[in-house]
Design a protein around this motif. Structure first.
Motif, mmCIF file in Angstrom:
data_model
loop_
_atom_site.group_PDB
_atom_site.id
_atom_site.type_symbol
_atom_site.label_atom_id
_atom_site.label_comp_id
_atom_site.label_asym_id
_atom_site.label_seq_id
_atom_site.Cartn_x
_atom_site.Cartn_y
_atom_site.Cartn_z
ATOM 1 N N SER A 127 0.801 -1.221 0.000
ATOM 2 C CA SER A 127 0.000 0.000 0.000
ATOM 3 C C SER A 127 0.835 1.273 0.000
ATOM 4 C CB SER A 127 -0.937 0.005 1.210
ATOM 5 O OG SER A 127 -1.831 -1.079 1.156
ATOM 6 N N LEU A 128 1.874 1.348 0.820
ATOM 7 C CA LEU A 128 2.625 2.599 0.951
ATOM 8 C C LEU A 128 3.313 3.023 -0.347
ATOM 9 C CD1 LEU A 128 4.129 2.354 4.547
ATOM 10 C CD2 LEU A 128 2.288 3.835 3.736
ATOM 11 N N PRO A 129 3.988 2.123 -1.083
ATOM 12 C CA PRO A 129 4.539 2.563 -2.367
ATOM 13 C C PRO A 129 3.474 3.078 -3.324
ATOM 14 C CG PRO A 129 5.519 0.477 -1.707
ATOM 15 C CD PRO A 129 4.383 0.743 -0.754
ATOM 16 N N LEU A 130 2.325 2.408 -3.336
ATOM 17 C CA LEU A 130 1.253 2.839 -4.223
ATOM 18 C C LEU A 130 0.734 4.218 -3.836
ATOM 19 C CD1 LEU A 130 -0.643 2.231 -6.551
ATOM 20 C CD2 LEU A 130 -2.096 0.939 -4.977
ATOM 21 N N VAL A 131 0.567 4.459 -2.540
ATOM 22 C CA VAL A 131 0.118 5.766 -2.071
ATOM 23 C C VAL A 131 1.108 6.852 -2.486
ATOM 24 C CG1 VAL A 131 -0.277 7.170 -0.005
ATOM 25 C CG2 VAL A 131 -1.227 4.874 -0.142
ATOM 26 N N SER A 132 2.386 6.601 -2.278
ATOM 27 C CA SER A 132 3.411 7.591 -2.610
ATOM 28 C C SER A 132 3.445 7.888 -4.105
ATOM 29 C CB SER A 132 4.775 7.089 -2.137
ATOM 30 O OG SER A 132 5.784 8.036 -2.374
ATOM 31 N N VAL A 140 -3.368 5.557 -11.659
ATOM 32 C CA VAL A 140 -3.701 4.356 -10.900
ATOM 33 C C VAL A 140 -3.280 3.113 -11.678
ATOM 34 C CG1 VAL A 140 -5.607 2.937 -10.065
ATOM 35 C CG2 VAL A 140 -5.584 5.379 -9.616
ATOM 36 N N ARG A 141 -2.600 2.216 -11.001
ATOM 37 C CA ARG A 141 -2.251 0.915 -11.574
ATOM 38 C C ARG A 141 -2.668 -0.160 -10.580
ATOM 39 N NH1 ARG A 141 2.709 -0.701 -9.242
ATOM 40 N NH2 ARG A 141 3.783 0.977 -8.123
ATOM 41 N N TRP A 142 -3.394 -1.152 -11.059
ATOM 42 C CA TRP A 142 -3.931 -2.195 -10.184
ATOM 43 C C TRP A 142 -2.913 -3.316 -10.106
ATOM 44 C CZ3 TRP A 142 -9.598 -1.783 -9.448
ATOM 45 C CH2 TRP A 142 -10.025 -2.544 -8.352
ATOM 46 N N ALA A 143 -2.165 -3.356 -9.007
ATOM 47 C CA ALA A 143 -1.107 -4.358 -8.842
ATOM 48 C C ALA A 143 -1.541 -5.485 -7.919
ATOM 49 C CB ALA A 143 0.154 -3.690 -8.302
ATOM 50 N N GLY A 144 -2.824 -5.670 -7.737
ATOM 51 C CA GLY A 144 -3.317 -6.691 -6.822
ATOM 52 C C GLY A 144 -3.836 -6.072 -5.550
ATOM 53 N N GLY A 145 -4.879 -6.667 -4.973
ATOM 54 C CA GLY A 145 -5.442 -6.135 -3.741
ATOM 55 C C GLY A 145 -6.421 -5.004 -4.019
ATOM 56 N N ALA A 146 -6.833 -4.352 -2.943
ATOM 57 C CA ALA A 146 -7.809 -3.273 -3.044
ATOM 58 C C ALA A 146 -7.121 -1.958 -3.389
ATOM 59 C CB ALA A 146 -8.569 -3.155 -1.723
ATOM 60 N N LEU A 147 -7.920 -0.968 -3.769
ATOM 61 C CA LEU A 147 -7.384 0.335 -4.159
ATOM 62 C C LEU A 147 -8.018 1.487 -3.398
ATOM 63 C CD1 LEU A 147 -7.028 0.314 -8.064
ATOM 64 C CD2 LEU A 147 -5.218 0.513 -6.378
ATOM 65 N N PHE A 148 -9.151 1.271 -2.755
ATOM 66 C CA PHE A 148 -9.915 2.388 -2.206
ATOM 67 C C PHE A 148 -9.095 3.196 -1.200
ATOM 68 C CE2 PHE A 148 -12.703 4.456 0.768
ATOM 69 C CZ PHE A 148 -13.670 5.013 -0.039
ATOM 70 N N ASN A 149 -8.599 2.551 -0.163
ATOM 71 C CA ASN A 149 -7.837 3.271 0.861
ATOM 72 C C ASN A 149 -6.595 3.926 0.295
ATOM 73 O OD1 ASN A 149 -9.443 2.940 3.129
ATOM 74 N ND2 ASN A 149 -8.556 0.970 3.653
ATOM 75 N N GLU A 150 -5.963 3.267 -0.686
ATOM 76 C CA GLU A 150 -4.740 3.806 -1.257
ATOM 77 C C GLU A 150 -4.998 5.095 -2.037
ATOM 78 O OE1 GLU A 150 -4.003 -0.222 0.015
ATOM 79 O OE2 GLU A 150 -5.611 0.687 -1.152
ATOM 80 N N ILE A 151 -6.079 5.117 -2.833
ATOM 81 C CA ILE A 151 -6.398 6.339 -3.583
ATOM 82 C C ILE A 151 -6.804 7.450 -2.620
ATOM 83 C CG2 ILE A 151 -7.935 7.360 -5.302
ATOM 84 C CD1 ILE A 151 -8.125 4.647 -6.649
#
Length: 616
Positions: A127-132, A140-151
């Motif tokens: 999650s943290l790399p995606l958030v950063s 947005v790139r879907w690398a597995g898992g959820a996305l809501f909290n990260e966005i």
């Protein structure tokens, strides 16, 4: 100071825009009681804003998308209210009960945020790399898992100037607190009991399996179970001597739980997060506006748990086919079914536009339940069967009133609630599938349905219609289910006073991030032996696949790094100790320019960022 105030103002303004837009959307789209509109409006605003931010980031980049998403949410709210009539304003004006709900929400966000600061779940590495990266402007790139909290966290980080880990803690705390509040509001409406609402919120937050009941078994039974090598590898000790390290917490293994509700400390995802707003609005549409808003909310809710959309769509298809086969699809019922089916398909297309990979899995035999703690538990192994029955098997029976509620909803043409009838079918099918996270999530969703707003409300009404003994048994079952979550909560509260950054981030890293986050060239490629750390700190990737990352981490030669297109190298004392020769050679190169170097005030720890471009 002025810059901090500006960022705070941007964050408050962003929140006000999406909340106002959500209030306008639900006030005009649904016939909701006044006490439900505040929470429903916030949930709707967050769902629509995050969905639009994700879609727009694929077109215009996250930087512009984050500002536009909140504005568009408000504009959508205004649009569905056109033409404005005399009564429109009353649909979203505050109610007397709003002060109490705001207090509950604020308390929940505060508690969960403090817990989040004291823990570091394993999901942080994803999650943290995606958030950063999102906050720095990457689409947005879907690398597995959820996305809501990260966005959501990326928007908070970008607009509020917060660190990635703090922004993610706040996003998780808000989504989970709001999810609990929505469940309680719906249960109160369905049962007419405020106490039932509190029970729904509490069980949705802390409900879990009953692994701890194994502690009450005779020693002979435990010895028989313990002869299974797989179970011994998983537990280490039948008496719970080996801790279950969940999010940095030492929770006794047999007092933990393997179900989503009680795993809030391992990621704080809150299940399907804000899908409770769909439950509040289902069957209370105000014409086409209700269908339009529901479609947007359905897509937004699926960002937090893609399997949720699979369940709803499968239930709609099977429920519609059954109604047609029985000759019970009258024009009104068919119209509602087609509307829900169209919204489900539209939500699926929106997720595909965001890059959601199509579901894939492998068939396997014998059927297995995949447990995060126990590993794969075979249904044909009697020892595994005992563990499964004690852990979560009894919860399937506890979910029966909720499934009966969904059956009656199908008979009445309430398609959203009826969609969850597919859970037993999909859960059973997932026992034969492996190699996919969504299959494991579906397995856990079946017993976890006992703690959903529908499951708790249906069980409450079932017990209310029966003698006192039924109520006593239900209360006892709920108390048993709360033990695992209560233990995890106690451990999490004990960790709250000692904030941690992340399992792979230390204070020196945070110090460097303050100076270098999103400061390198836009297309710069940074190699860090710990890939998640480098992506989080600099908002830049190495561009390497897993094999290349592992190879270069084991032997970071400058020639090999440059051949892969790497331009910067980031490492610390711990990395240097694992491969002293390679890092010593890099330090001796005159072409390798040290961009920044940070050393700890005590001890030998340090961090170095090196520019390798001069070595080409």
């Amino acid at each position: 100071m002025a810059a901090k105030l500006l960022q705070l103002g941007l964050l408050v303004g962003w929140g006000a825009l999406l909340w106002a837009g959500g209030l306008l959307l639900v006030g005009r789209a649904y016939h909701l009681p006044r006490r439900e509109r505040l929470a429903a409006g916030l949930a709707a605003g967050l769902l629509v804003d995050v969905l639009l931010a994700g879609l727009l980031s694929r077109i215009a980049g996250a930087g512009m998308a984050f500002g536009l998403a909140a504005i568009l949410t408000l504009l959508l709210g205004i649009a569905v209210n056109l033409p404005f009539g005399k009564g429109n304003g009353k649909d979203w004006m505050p109610a007397r009960s709003d002060a109490g709900l705001l207090l509950i929400l604020a308390a929940g966000v505060g508690v969960f945020a403090l817990i989040g600061r004291g823990t570091s779940p394993a999901s942080d590495a994803h999650s943290l790399p995606l958030v950063s990266l999102l906050a720095a402007g990457e689409g947005v790139r879907w690398a597995g898992g959820a996305l809501f909290n990260e966005i959501l966290a990326a928007q908070v980080m970008r607009l509020g100037g917060l660190s990635a880990w703090l922004a993610l803690d706040l996003a998780r705390a808000l989504s989970l607190s709001l999810a609990v509040l929505l469940a309680g509001l719906w249960a109160r409406r369905a049962t007419g009991s405020a106490l039932a609402g509190w029970c729904a919120g509490l069980l949705g937050w802390l409900g879990g399996g009953a692994r701890w009941l194994l502690l009450l078994f005779p020693a002979a039974v435990l010895n028989w179970l313990g002869t299974d090598a797989q179970l011994l590898r998983a537990s280490g000790s039948w008496l719970g001597g080996l801790a279950n390290r969940a999010g940095g917490l030492d929770v006794p293994f047999l007092l933990a739980s393997d179900l989503p509700a009680a795993l809030f400390s391992q990621g704080m995802t809150g299940g399907t997060l804000l899908a409770g707003v769909l439950l509040l609005g289902a069957g209370r549409w105000r014409g086409w506006r209700g269908a339009l808003v529901t479609g947007l909310l359905l897509a937004g809710a699926a960002l937090s748990a893609p399997w949720f959309l699979i369940v709803v769509l499968t239930g709609l298809l099977l429920g519609g086919a059954a109604a047609w086969a029985r000759g019970e699809m009258n024009p009104a019922r068919r119209g509602r079914w087609l509307a829900w089916l169209g919204m489900g398909v539209g939500a699926g297309l929106a997720l595909l536009a965001l890059g959601l990979p199509l579901p894939a899995a492998n068939w396997r035999w014998p059927p297995r339940v995949i447990s995060a703690d126990w590993g794969g538990l075979s249904l044909l192994n009697p020892r595994h069967g005992v563990v499964l029955l004690v852990e979560s098997g009894w919860l399937i029976a506890l979910a029966a009133p909720g499934l009966a509620w969904c059956w009656r909803a199908w008979r009445a043409g309430r398609w959203y609630e009826a969609g969850f009838l597919s859970l037993p079918l999909l859960g059973g099918l997932s026992l034969l599938l492996g190699g996919a996270d969504w299959a494991r999530e579906l397995q856990a969703a079946v017993p976890g349905f006992a703690f959903s707003a529908i499951g708790v409300s249906a069980a409450w009404m079932w017990a209310r219609r029966r003698a006192g003994s039924a109520r006593g048994w239900l209360a006892a079952a709920w108390l048993v289910a709360l033990v695992g979550g209560g233990v995890s909560l106690g451990a999490a509260l004990a960790a709250a006073p000692r904030p941690v950054l992340a399992a792979f981030i230390e204070p020196l890293d945070a110090q460097l991030m303050d100076d270098h986050w999103d400061a390198l060239e836009p297309q710069a490629r940074v190699f860090d032996p710990r890939a998640a750390r480098g992506e989080t700190l600099f908002a830049r990737t190495s561009g390497l696949d897993e094999a290349a990352q592992a190879r270069l981490s084991a032997n970071p030669q400058v020639e090999a790094l440059l051949a892969e297109g790497v331009e910067y190298l980031y490492y610390g004392w711990a990395d240097w100790k694992t491969n002293e020769k390679a890092y010593h050679q890099i330090q001796e190169l005159s072409c390798a320019r040290v961009v920044s170097e940070y050393a700890a005030k005590r001890g030998e720890d340090y961090r170095v960022l090196v520019d390798l471009r001069g070595c080409r």
